[in-house]
Design a protein around this motif. Structure first.
Motif, short mmCIF file in Angstrom:
data_model
loop_
_atom_site.label_atom_id
_atom_site.label_comp_id
_atom_site.label_asym_id
_atom_site.label_seq_id
_atom_site.Cartn_x
_atom_site.Cartn_y
_atom_site.Cartn_z
N LYS A 14 15.01 -26.69 -75.64
CA LYS A 14 15.19 -27.94 -74.90
C LYS A 14 14.59 -29.09 -75.70
CE LYS A 14 14.41 -28.29 -70.55
NZ LYS A 14 13.79 -28.25 -69.20
N GLU A 18 8.67 -31.36 -69.54
CA GLU A 18 8.71 -31.78 -68.13
C GLU A 18 8.26 -33.22 -67.94
OE1 GLU A 18 4.79 -29.74 -68.99
OE2 GLU A 18 6.93 -29.38 -69.40
N ASP A 36 19.74 -33.28 -72.39
CA ASP A 36 20.26 -33.42 -71.03
C ASP A 36 19.73 -34.74 -70.48
OD1 ASP A 36 20.93 -33.33 -68.33
OD2 ASP A 36 20.62 -31.16 -68.20
N ARG A 37 20.63 -35.64 -70.20
CA ARG A 37 20.24 -36.96 -69.71
C ARG A 37 19.36 -36.86 -68.46
NH1 ARG A 37 22.81 -42.28 -70.24
NH2 ARG A 37 22.27 -43.55 -68.42
N LYS A 38 19.57 -35.84 -67.64
CA LYS A 38 18.82 -35.69 -66.39
C LYS A 38 17.33 -35.42 -66.64
CE LYS A 38 21.31 -32.42 -64.52
NZ LYS A 38 22.41 -32.24 -65.49
N ASN A 39 16.98 -34.99 -67.85
CA ASN A 39 15.58 -34.70 -68.16
C ASN A 39 14.78 -35.92 -68.60
OD1 ASN A 39 15.98 -31.96 -67.61
ND2 ASN A 39 16.55 -31.50 -69.71
N LYS A 41 12.74 -39.22 -68.25
CA LYS A 41 11.86 -39.73 -67.19
C LYS A 41 11.72 -41.25 -67.23
CE LYS A 41 11.05 -35.48 -66.06
NZ LYS A 41 11.69 -34.89 -64.86
N PRO A 44 16.32 -45.81 -66.35
CA PRO A 44 17.69 -45.66 -66.88
C PRO A 44 18.17 -46.86 -67.68
CG PRO A 44 17.57 -44.90 -64.60
CD PRO A 44 16.25 -45.54 -64.90
N GLY A 100 25.20 -45.11 -67.98
CA GLY A 100 25.70 -43.74 -68.09
C GLY A 100 27.13 -43.54 -67.64
N LYS A 103 29.73 -41.80 -69.79
CA LYS A 103 29.68 -40.33 -69.84
C LYS A 103 29.84 -39.80 -71.27
CE LYS A 103 31.31 -39.77 -65.09
NZ LYS A 103 29.92 -39.63 -64.58
N ALA A 106 26.82 -34.78 -74.05
CA ALA A 106 25.43 -34.40 -74.30
C ALA A 106 25.26 -33.69 -75.64
CB ALA A 106 24.93 -33.49 -73.18
#
Length: 350
Positions: A14, A18, A36-39, A41, A44, A100, A103, A106
């Motif tokens: 990864k 976290e 992964d964009r979701k990771n 913190k 945005p 985002g 799209k 990734a």
């Protein structure tokens, strides 16, 4: 041999931990880190994602940019002519708050992206074997004429330059891949310009693929080359510094017939008159281990500066002819003379 201070990643992992920081900084020859964009913190609005392609020959080239920088999106096309009377055309369309929605994939290994901003539309399609880039830009450069392009990139090299660089600020990072020396076939049409790209004129393509969260104020240096040697071998390089904390690895690398060869530190020697950089005067490049020694004769200083004080992008991407020698990991010396390359110094507040 490569300097042992350079930390190489050789297995999948990864990208972010976290807390949204790079889990293991370093460099790799393949895209081992998983983004992964979701990771992320960070806010945005601070996320930056881009695909930049340069497709060129010894006579002309085109640069294509598709980017999502949180609060702005950008589609940009530049045309560069190196022979006779050198010339450049630059034009961009800017959108607001994409956040985002474009799209962008990734991974650079496969995935499609499509965007339309203003009068410009681009499709970058990648099925894992062929990259198909096509699009059009109406009223390009306020000319009243349409620019159209259609490229297919193949023979993707087995190895490339990949780097995961932290900043000295929490939740900020730079994840980047440079793929040099892809084979390019295609056309570009704009007014009286009707360029063809293919095996007959040695057309090659480079991808600058990046994802990250940057700090606000940065100045960086980047240089790149891709060429076909007299014996038919492909050769190129990626050099650069100034961006993030590179104590774990630099982004300096040679490319020879699809294989990557790591360099340690390379310095850009840009002529100056006091505080003023003389970008169109001859440059040199030098490495701390003697493996990269080059001279550079500028032809075009490509710039389209934007300076709103609080926000600025002041680029000097200089195209010219590079000559000198580079030493591969096995000691083989590669000599080049008068090959088209580019090198840049960019100041951003973004």
């Amino acid at each position: 041999m490569p300097d042992n201070r350079q930390h190489e990643i050789t297995s999948e992992k990864k990208l972010l931990d976290e807390n949204g920081n790079i889990a293991e900084p370093g460099y790799a020859k393949k895209l081992f880190w998983k983004y992964d964009r979701k990771n992320i913190k960070a806010n945005p609005l601070r996320i930056k994602e881009w695909d930049y392609y340069y497709i060129g020959t010894q006579e002309y080239g085109v640069a294509l940019t598709l980017s999502d920088s949180g609060y702005v999106s950008c589609l940009s096309i530049s045309l560069l002519g190196f022979c006779g009377e050198p010339f450049q055309f630059n034009d961009s369309e800017i959108g607001f708050f994409p956040l985002g929605k474009l799209k962008l994939p990734a991974s650079s290994e496969i995935g499609n992206c499509r965007a339309k901003v203003g009068t410009c539309k681009m499709d970058f399609n990648n099925n894992g074997k062929v990259r198909h880039l096509f699009g059009r830009y109406d009223n390009y450069n306020n000319s009243g004429k349409t620019l159209e392009f259609d490229f297919r990139l193949t023979d993707i090299p087995e190895e490339s330059m990949v780097i995961a660089t932290p900043f000295d600020k929490d939740k900020h990072f730079y994840y980047n891949q440079k793929i040099n020396c892809m084979r390019a076939d295609g056309i570009l049409k704009f007014g009286d310009i009707n360029w063809t790209f293919g095996v007959d004129n040695g057309a090659l393509a480079t991808l600058d693929w990046g994802r990250g969260v940057w700090t606000y104020d940065n100045t960086w240096y980047w240089g790149s080359c891709q060429t076909i040697l007299d014996d038919g071998s492909t050769f190129g390089f990626n050099i650069g510094y100034g961006f993030g904390n590179t104590s774990n690895a630099s982004e300096n690398m040679l490319f020879y017939n699809g294989k990557s060869h790591k360099l340690d530190q390379v310095v850009f020697n840009i002529p100056r008159n006091g505080e003023e950089y003389l970008y169109t005067e001859p440059w040199t490049f030098s490495s701390n281990d003697g493996r990269f020694e080059m001279s550079f004769a500028p032809i075009i200083d490509r710039q389209s500066p934007m300076d709103l004080k609080l926000i600025c992008m002041i680029p000097h991407q200089v195209f010219g002819k590079i000559s000198g020698k580079a030493v591969l990991d096995d000691g083989k010396v590669v000599e080049i003379k008068d090959k088209i390359a580019f090198a840049e110094r960019v100041h951003n507040k973004w």
